[in-house]
Design an enzyme around this catalytic site. Structure first.
Site, short mmCIF file in Angstrom:
data_model
loop_
_atom_site.label_atom_id
_atom_site.label_comp_id
_atom_site.label_asym_id
_atom_site.label_seq_id
_atom_site.Cartn_x
_atom_site.Cartn_y
_atom_site.Cartn_z
N SER A 67 20.03 16.36 167.43
CA SER A 67 20.82 15.96 166.28
C SER A 67 20.35 14.63 165.70
CB SER A 67 22.30 15.90 166.71
OG SER A 67 23.16 15.64 165.65
N ASP B 81 7.45 11.40 160.78
CA ASP B 81 6.98 11.88 159.48
C ASP B 81 6.52 10.74 158.58
OD1 ASP B 81 7.61 14.37 160.36
OD2 ASP B 81 9.02 14.86 158.76
N LYS C 177 17.94 20.77 166.93
CA LYS C 177 19.20 20.95 166.19
C LYS C 177 19.04 20.37 164.79
CE LYS C 177 24.16 20.01 166.29
NZ LYS C 177 24.29 19.23 165.05
#
Length: 568
Positions: free
Chosen positions: A302, A313, A327
């Site tokens: 999460s 990223d 998740k």
């Protein structure tokens, strides 16, 4: 099953993945079920329930029946959409705030023996009153609780701050005065988001973040600023292993400490084309140049995955460990009549590269109702800001993988059957002190005491070699190979492979040392000491330190990918 340093903290309160709390605008009408279908289904359910109440031979607990029906409906959707009646509002509040009213102790139920204090939190009423890990809870106020389950005892220990209670315990290895009474006053307990931060080696700061509550971002900020006061601190390890997540906003704030203002962290997409929201950092960063490693494992989920995935990223941190939980769903809360609360999955989140890391598509179930993870062969490639390849569907894959040893039945049973817990209780009763966490090791003397503590007649574990020999006997018999000569050879093999508990304990010494050290240190130095000791023998932390101590290697991992024509 993999065993990591954080898995040894088997009494942590992190129980399953916390939902990411968001408020998403309502879905457009064309994506909903037809109103006539909804109305008809509600009428059918109401009629069935009324018939039960009127005609069923025994009385029906209306509230229990309705809650069961709601739970069954929600379980068919996904594990994160949940209904909280008024009686369970405190559980939902604790997820987002980390606060509750109580005595500040972890408790554990040992089947057939009762509920024990597993870990008093430092500075809380339980620790100040003198309760210790290993105490068997006999009574709370005037009620005997020896036959109660963990949830019943927990509910009784919790309560409004300022209210008194008396706890009677039986303390093992305490001589004739083993029955003790403690008068306590409940207080507001704040579970620490950052139970430990400090230096690893000479130049690397370390922050252990256990959850994402409304106070987590401030806790990380304070820890980071304290670490930066040390002029020797040149890099940072952010440990998210075992972190089940929590509030999305906390993840965005924590990422904002390390990236320029107005950097996109995630975007969420709900039902309907208009339900997309972009989350960007809104404050000035603390440090955009500090080399960072983020540690993750299969229990990082999460908001922990949002933090690790966004930093990956953006090419702002090196990710080390094992693949995260996967998740990628977003939850929001809605009020329900009669003071209920509904936590519902309202969307999916996408990291800066555009990838969705959700590992399971709950809308596509097998005929038997089961679900499966997305196979790696069906995942898609995405690119980080520097062009590095990352993939969707299946959690965050670390830049550097760390393999943890497999946990076998021997070490599993040492934990699950409470041998380490009981040994630590006895050891603490007879040893008033141990070395500081940073210097503590399980010595040969302690290990041999543990081996002697185990009763071989009561210690059960799967003896794989012996079982395989028995299977070989059966196969040889069934296929007609069991001659006298074969039987003699199998007898010899059985003798060679017969398990010896002492040998098996010695053979698993490294893992057992970790288990014992975790249990022992927290008896004396609580959670902070437990974390500090674990860092001394931690493969992932060692790997992170190696990368951070080699600037060229660190930059090489995060470097922009050269176009194919420029590669040599």
């Amino acid at each position: 099953m993999k065993l990591s340093p954080r898995n040894h903290r088997f009494n942590r309160l992190a129980a399953g993945c916390l939902g990411v709390a968001l408020v998403i605008t309502a879905a457009s009408a064309d994506t909903r079920s037809p109103k006539t279908d909804i109305s008809r289904s509600i009428d059918i359910f109401t009629s069935v329930f009324k018939e039960l109440q009127t005609n069923y031979v025994d009385s029906i607990d209306a509230e229990k029946s309705i809650n069961t029906a709601i739970a069954a409906m929600l379980n068919d959707i996904d594990p994160y959409t949940e209904y909280y009646p008024a009686s369970e509002q405190e559980d939902l509040a604790m997820m987002t705030s980390g606060e509750y009213g109580g005595i500040g102790a972890v408790i554990t139920e040992i089947p057939g023996r009762g509920v024990f204090i597993s870990e008093p939190y430092e500075g809380t009423p339980s620790q100040k009153a003198g309760l210790k890990a290993g105490d068997l809870i006999v009574a709370i106020d005037a009620d005997t609780v020896l036959t109660w389950h963990n949830s019943q005892v927990s509910n009784r220990l919790k309560g409004e701050a300022g209210t008194p209670l008396t706890i009677t315990v039986k303390r093992p290895y305490n001589g004739p005065d083993s029955i003790l009474k403690f008068d306590l006053v409940r207080s507001k307990i704040q579970l620490p988001s950052v139970p430990y931060y400090g230096m690893v080696g000479d130049n690397t700061g370390y922050i252990y973040l256990t959850q994402f509550t409304d106070k987590s971002a401030a806790d990380v900020r304070n820890a980071l600023l304290e670490l930066k006061k040390n002029p020797a601190m040149k890099s940072l390890i952010l440990d998210l292993r075992g972190n089940p997540g929590g509030l999305l906003e906390s993840a965005v704030k924590i990422v904002s400490y390390f990236v320029p203002k107005n950097t996109e962290v995630i975007r969420t997409r709900g039902k309907g084309l208009l339900n997309e929201k972009v989350y960007k950092t809104t404050s000035a960063p603390i440090d955009t140049d500090l080399p960072i490693v983020v540690l993750i494992d299969g229990s990082s989920a999460s908001a922990a995955e949002i933090t690790a995935g966004a930093l990956q990223d953006i090419d702002r941190a090196v990710i080390i460990g094992s693949r995260s939980f996967g998740k990628g769903l977003v939850q929001g809360t809605r009020p329900i009549p009669y003071d209920g609360m509904f936590k519902v999955t309202t969307g999916k989140y996408y990291l800066p590269s555009g990838r969705l890391i959700q590992a399971i598509d709950y809308s596509r179930r097998n005929p038997d109702g089961s679900v499966a993870r997305t196979p790696d062969s069906l995942t898609n490639e995405f690119a980080t800001h520097h062009g590095r390849i990352v993939r969707d569907g299946g959690g965050i894959t670390p830049d550097i993988k760390v393999e943890y040893p497999e946990i076998n039945r021997l070490t599993y049973n040492i934990v699950s059957d409470h041998w380490a817990f009981d040994f630590a209780t006895r050891y603490a009763a007879t040893h008033p002190t141990i070395p500081a966490p940073e210097q503590f090791d399980v010595t040969d003397t302690i290990f041999n005491e543990f081996k002697a503590f185990i009763d071989p007649t009561k210690f059960e574990y799967d003896k794989v070699c012996e079982q395989m020999v028995q299977n070989l006997r059966k196969v040889a018999e069934s296929e007609g190979y069991m001659t006298d000569s074969t039987r003699k050879q199998i007898d010899i093999l059985e003798g060679l492979l017969r398990h010896d508990l002492g040998h098996d304990l010695d053979n698993n010494r490294r893992d057992i040392d970790d288990i014992l050290a975790s249990e022992l240190v927290k008896r004396y130095y609580y959670q902070r000491g437990q974390v500090a000791q674990s860092l001394r023998h931690d493969n992932a932390v060692d790997s992170a330190s190696a990368v951070l101590s080699n600037p060229l290697r660190y930059k090489e991992i995060l470097a922009p990918v050269k176009p194919a024509k420029d590669k040599k």
